[in-house]
Design a protein around this motif. Structure first.
Motif, PDB file in Angstrom:
ATOM      1  N   ARG A  92      47.922 111.143  47.695  1.00 16.98           N
ATOM      2  CA  ARG A  92      47.051 111.974  48.539  1.00 16.98           C
ATOM      3  C   ARG A  92      47.056 111.467  49.978  1.00 16.98           C
ATOM      4  O   ARG A  92      47.113 112.261  50.924  1.00 16.98           O
ATOM      5  N   SER A  96      48.287 113.378  53.382  1.00 15.77           N
ATOM      6  CA  SER A  96      47.366 113.575  54.511  1.00 15.77           C
ATOM      7  C   SER A  96      47.940 113.004  55.800  1.00 15.77           C
ATOM      8  O   SER A  96      47.801 113.610  56.873  1.00 15.77           O
ATOM      9  N   TRP A 142      44.905 122.906  49.971  1.00 13.38           N
ATOM     10  CA  TRP A 142      44.729 123.221  48.559  1.00 13.38           C
ATOM     11  C   TRP A 142      43.977 124.538  48.336  1.00 13.38           C
ATOM     12  O   TRP A 142      44.468 125.415  47.640  1.00 13.38           O
ATOM     13  N   PHE A 182      51.133 119.500  44.261  1.00 13.21           N
ATOM     14  CA  PHE A 182      50.464 118.203  44.168  1.00 13.21           C
ATOM     15  C   PHE A 182      50.259 117.812  42.711  1.00 13.21           C
ATOM     16  O   PHE A 182      50.529 116.665  42.310  1.00 13.21           O
TER      17      PHE A 182
END
Length: 343
Positions: A92, A96, A142, A182
């Motif tokens: 994650r 980012s 997302w 993801f």
């Protein structure tokens, strides 16, 4: 729904079910093993003793197999969950960092050329242009996904090519592809030891990209603009290879099968691994693990009790002081649960 989309959905469902089943089963085993493991730790630390003159037989010497299995299982499960958390956070964070790196170069006003195509495709504010000479196009976010495209890409592509690229990414927006990517890539990372999970991951990404290509070419009827755009962008793939470690939907992903389909409409990707056979293998593995966990619990409770003639003798910690009463001795079963004995 086209055939590629159906295949992608089926594979995604398989990956999700495999991941949830494995994690759920691991959690179940952890909760079943943990109480027994605590008793093992107390016994090996000398904190368990019997009362009423009974001899304590819950020791490594008397039960080496059970002790070894419990300790190994406890360590393995702890390491596995630590690995899952580490991969989740690192994956994650890397995603980012990549997104924030490009968004920091966001242009206040997108170019006239890009705006015209975006408005034509009714994308509105879902397209973000960033200042970069590299040819970069990806879908991120997302729950509210958006398209990020570099100024170098807008300059390099013709209007028809740019339209094909945005149509491709528009499909990814509609199906929340960044979230799915993801999940799929994370499952592949944490379950790398599961047979066939890597193949399922590649299958999903392939069919997902080919579904978006289908939407961008009118069911592969007008493939030239998309093929030209893909060729221009993948020339920089080596320089931007570090992007692949991110959980994002990149326009240049899975190029081999896509090029084959754009050249030959009858082409269908073939994979050696059968999803049906893989499901049977995974189901068998889960069944064996579940049976092992159940057998472990049964074996731990029954074999210890059967190994001593005074199986009704309770167990207490060394710092607990009480008087021996025959009625407690006869009523308290040997399960090494101090709470059930009233201590």
């Amino acid at each position: 729904m086209n055939n590629f989309q159906k295949k992608a959905n089926i594979i995604l469902l398989q990956i999700v079910l495999i991941t949830l089943a494995f994690l759920g089963l691991s959690i179940f085993l952890l909760f079943r093993i943990y109480p027994e493991l605590m008793a093992v730790g107390k016994s090996m630390a000398g904190k368990l003793e019997t009362i009423c003159g009974c001899q304590n037989h819950f020791s490594f010497i008397n039960h080496p197999f059970i002790f070894s299995f419990l300790i190994l299982a406890g360590i393995s499960l702890t390491l596995f969950f630590s690995f899952v958390i580490f991969k989740l956070l690192s994956f994650r964070n890397s995603t980012s960092r990549f997104v924030n790196f490009y968004l920091s170069k966001r242009k206040k006003n997108i170019s006239v050329k890009l705006r015209a195509v975006a408005e034509l495709l009714e994308l509105g504010d879902k397209v973000i242009e960033v200042n970069s000479r590299y040819l970069v196009v990806f879908c991120f976010g997302w729950l509210r996904p958006k398209i990020c495209i570099s100024s170098g890409t807008v300059t390099m592509l013709s209007s028809s090519e740019l339209k094909a690229v945005l149509l491709h990414e528009k499909h990814h927006l509609a199906v929340f592809e960044p979230l799915k990517v993801f999940i799929v890539k994370l499952a592949g990372k944490i379950l790398f030891f599961v047979p066939g999970i890597a193949s399922l991951t590649k299958q999903y990404l392939t069919f997902s990209e080919m579904t978006a290509d289908r939407a961008a070419t009118g069911n592969f009827k007008e493939t030239a603009p998309l093929a030209k755009a893909l060729y221009k962008i993948i020339k920089q793939e080596e320089r931007l290879s570090w992007e692949k470690s991110s959980a994002l939907s990149f326009f240049s992903s899975i190029t081999g099968e896509r090029v084959s389909k754009l050249v030959d409409r009858s082409y269908v990707p073939k994979f050696r691994l059968s999803s049906f056979k893989l499901s049977l293998v995974i189901l068998l593995v889960f069944t064996l693990i579940f049976a092992s966990g159940f057998s472990l619990s049964f074996l731990t409770n029954r074999s210890i009790a059967a190994g001593h003639s005074l199986a009704a003798c309770p167990v207490s910690e060394t710092d607990i002081i009480h008087e021996c009463q025959m009625e407690e001795k006869n009523s308290c079963p040997l399960n090494y649960n101090l709470d059930s004995c009233g201590f």
